[in-house]
Write a protein that holds these residues in place. Structure first.
Motif, PDB file in Angstrom:
ATOM      1  N   LEU A   5       0.842  -1.197   0.000  1.00  0.00           N
ATOM      2  CA  LEU A   5       0.000   0.000   0.000  1.00  0.00           C
ATOM      3  C   LEU A   5       0.878   1.248   0.000  1.00  0.00           C
ATOM      4  CD1 LEU A   5      -3.020   1.150   0.579  1.00  0.00           C
ATOM      5  CD2 LEU A   5      -2.111   1.522   2.875  1.00  0.00           C
ATOM      6  N   LEU A   6       0.566   2.182  -0.878  1.00  0.00           N
ATOM      7  CA  LEU A   6       1.159   3.519  -0.871  1.00  0.00           C
ATOM      8  C   LEU A   6       0.007   4.496  -0.988  1.00  0.00           C
ATOM      9  CD1 LEU A   6       3.456   5.581  -0.986  1.00  0.00           C
ATOM     10  CD2 LEU A   6       3.597   5.168  -3.457  1.00  0.00           C
TER      11      LEU A   6
ATOM     12  N   VAL B 298      -6.580   7.078  -1.086  1.00  0.00           N
ATOM     13  CA  VAL B 298      -5.998   8.060  -2.009  1.00  0.00           C
ATOM     14  C   VAL B 298      -4.729   7.441  -2.587  1.00  0.00           C
ATOM     15  CG1 VAL B 298      -5.131  10.394  -2.364  1.00  0.00           C
ATOM     16  CG2 VAL B 298      -6.813   9.963  -0.548  1.00  0.00           C
ATOM     17  N   THR B 299      -4.731   7.150  -3.867  1.00  0.00           N
ATOM     18  CA  THR B 299      -3.589   6.472  -4.473  1.00  0.00           C
ATOM     19  C   THR B 299      -2.502   7.459  -4.893  1.00  0.00           C
ATOM     20  OG1 THR B 299      -4.351   6.574  -6.764  1.00  0.00           O
ATOM     21  CG2 THR B 299      -5.208   4.764  -5.390  1.00  0.00           C
ATOM     22  N   ALA B 300      -1.296   6.930  -5.066  1.00  0.00           N
ATOM     23  CA  ALA B 300      -0.185   7.752  -5.535  1.00  0.00           C
ATOM     24  C   ALA B 300      -0.410   8.225  -6.962  1.00  0.00           C
ATOM     25  CB  ALA B 300       1.119   6.965  -5.437  1.00  0.00           C
ATOM     26  N   LEU B 301      -1.123   7.445  -7.766  1.00  0.00           N
ATOM     27  CA  LEU B 301      -1.405   7.865  -9.136  1.00  0.00           C
ATOM     28  C   LEU B 301      -2.393   9.025  -9.169  1.00  0.00           C
ATOM     29  CD1 LEU B 301      -1.522   4.452 -11.047  1.00  0.00           C
ATOM     30  CD2 LEU B 301       0.323   6.152 -10.976  1.00  0.00           C
ATOM     31  N   GLU B 302      -3.334   9.050  -8.232  1.00  0.00           N
ATOM     32  CA  GLU B 302      -4.218  10.217  -8.114  1.00  0.00           C
ATOM     33  C   GLU B 302      -3.409  11.450  -7.729  1.00  0.00           C
ATOM     34  OE1 GLU B 302      -8.456   8.264  -6.685  1.00  0.00           O
ATOM     35  OE2 GLU B 302      -6.859   8.496  -5.205  1.00  0.00           O
ATOM     36  N   ALA B 303      -2.464  11.273  -6.813  1.00  0.00           N
ATOM     37  CA  ALA B 303      -1.600  12.381  -6.416  1.00  0.00           C
ATOM     38  C   ALA B 303      -0.731  12.837  -7.575  1.00  0.00           C
ATOM     39  CB  ALA B 303      -0.735  11.966  -5.228  1.00  0.00           C
ATOM     40  N   ALA B 304      -0.277  11.889  -8.407  1.00  0.00           N
ATOM     41  CA  ALA B 304       0.524  12.243  -9.574  1.00  0.00           C
ATOM     42  C   ALA B 304      -0.272  13.093 -10.553  1.00  0.00           C
ATOM     43  CB  ALA B 304       1.037  10.979 -10.256  1.00  0.00           C
ATOM     44  N   ALA B 305      -1.558  12.777 -10.724  1.00  0.00           N
ATOM     45  CA  ALA B 305      -2.403  13.570 -11.615  1.00  0.00           C
ATOM     46  C   ALA B 305      -2.523  15.008 -11.108  1.00  0.00           C
ATOM     47  CB  ALA B 305      -3.782  12.930 -11.744  1.00  0.00           C
TER      48      ALA B 305
END
Length: 357
Positions: free
Chosen positions: A122-123, A330-337
């Protein structure tokens, strides 16, 4: 503590660690705050006073030396440390929660996401303002179709702080990842993308207003979403008269809400979730209004009861994800977006043009 409880190590005991993460972790069933990392003796003493069973260590080398005794690492240290600490934790085989912004660039966030996926770990990113009272209320209104088709979303996170406070958050050193664009901007952009989907174009204006300031303290972002919605987002430390927190305009009605969610102020004052049925609630005088054709300031529209804010829901979801295979909140890919948008905003403000994504 029970045998099923997950032992949490918290890196950093400044404002984020002491006022947000530690009390929320301690209030979450299935999680136990086991260790706090801080080199500041006063903060070590504070951590032990506020959480009597916690261990304190002065540096991350000592902390990671006993990583096998922990089940989750939470990174609430300065922004510049987020990527290297998250990388170390993931390589040690530990799930990770990182305070926002997860990284200085979207590429770094995606690199961390890839490592977590490779290791099956999990991240998650602490975007607590998805659980603000006004945001939860607005999502409910949107789900129920009360506004019709949304045309414009205005979101303001404004303060009046005419004198810089100093510290790394107001440092002009790019390595610190400071300034309001990446601080409060991380919140308002994440909320806009969560509500209205991916960004197609970004325009921004960033200014340094205060004498002695060295990084942006008054910033505006305009996002054109792929859905057609336009978001106008304001983050500022120099706003002498505060605007509405939300002003959302649709084909059927609009929603206007003033005032900030009360949870941050409560946590700063030492209040803790679970100790009162009033947690996250606000008085009726602060409820937003829904209507069309007249300003809410002159009584237009109808009051909309504000749902209680629920920051504890974030760590409850993290606990479920780890113990039951639940969804990462809240995923890291959502944060990347969101970082894609922030990076585009920085380019737009520099060059004076809109940036397509």
């Amino acid at each position: 503590m029970t045998a099923a409880d997950l032992r949490v190590g918290l890196v950093g005991y400044g404002l984020a660690g002491s006022a947000f993460h530690a009390p929320l972790i301690a209030a979450t069933e299935g999680l136990v705050l086991d260790t706090v990392v801080t080199s500041n003796p006063e903060r070590q003493e504070q951590a032990r006073a506020e959480h009597p069973d916690v261990r304190t260590v002065a540096d991350t080398d000592e902390f990671f030396a006993r990583a096998a005794d922990l089940d989750l690492i939470v990174i609430a240290s300065p922004n510049r440390t987020h990527v290297p600490l998250a990388m170390t934790a993931l390589k040690a085989g530990l799930p990770v929660v990182v305070d926002k912004p997860i990284a200085g660039t979207a590429a770094e966030a995606r690199e961390l996401a890839a490592l977590a996926e490779e290791r099956g770990l999990l991240l998650s990113v602490f975007q607590n303002r998805r659980w603000d009272n006004d945001f939860l209320t607005l999502r409910k209104l949107l789900d129920e179709g009360e506004l019709g088709d949304v045309w414009r979303f205005e979101s303001r996170f404004e303060r009046w702080r005419p004198q810089p406070k100093g510290g790394w958050r107001e440092s002009g050193d790019p390595a610190e990842i400071g300034g309001l664009l990446y601080d409060l901007g991380s919140h308002v952009v994440d909320q806009a993308l969560t509500l209205f989907g991916p960004a197609a174009a970004v325009y921004a204006e960033t200014d340094i207003r205060r004498p002695g300031a060295s990084i942006d303290d008054d910033t505006f972002l305009a996002i054109t979403h792929a859905s057609g919605v336009r978001s106008h987002l304001y983050v500022s430390a120099t706003t002498a008269q505060l605007g509405p927190r939300f002003r959302v305009l649709g084909s059927k009605a609009g929603y206007v809400k003033y005032g900030l969610d009360p949870q941050e102020a409560a946590l700063r004052e030492g209040e803790r979730p679970g100790t009162s049925a009033e947690w996250g609630r606000e008085p009726e005088s602060l409820w937003g209004r829904l209507g069309a054709g007249e300003s809410p300031v002159t009584g237009g529209g109808s009051p909309v009861p504000t749902l209680p804010g629920d920051y504890p829901a974030y760590y409850a979801a993290v606990a479920r994800a780890l113990s039951e295979g639940g969804t990462n909140p809240v995923t890291a890919l959502e944060a990347a977006a969101a970082l894609d948008v922030l990076e585009a905003a920085r380019r737009s403000a520099r060059d004076g043009v809109a940036v397509e994504l």
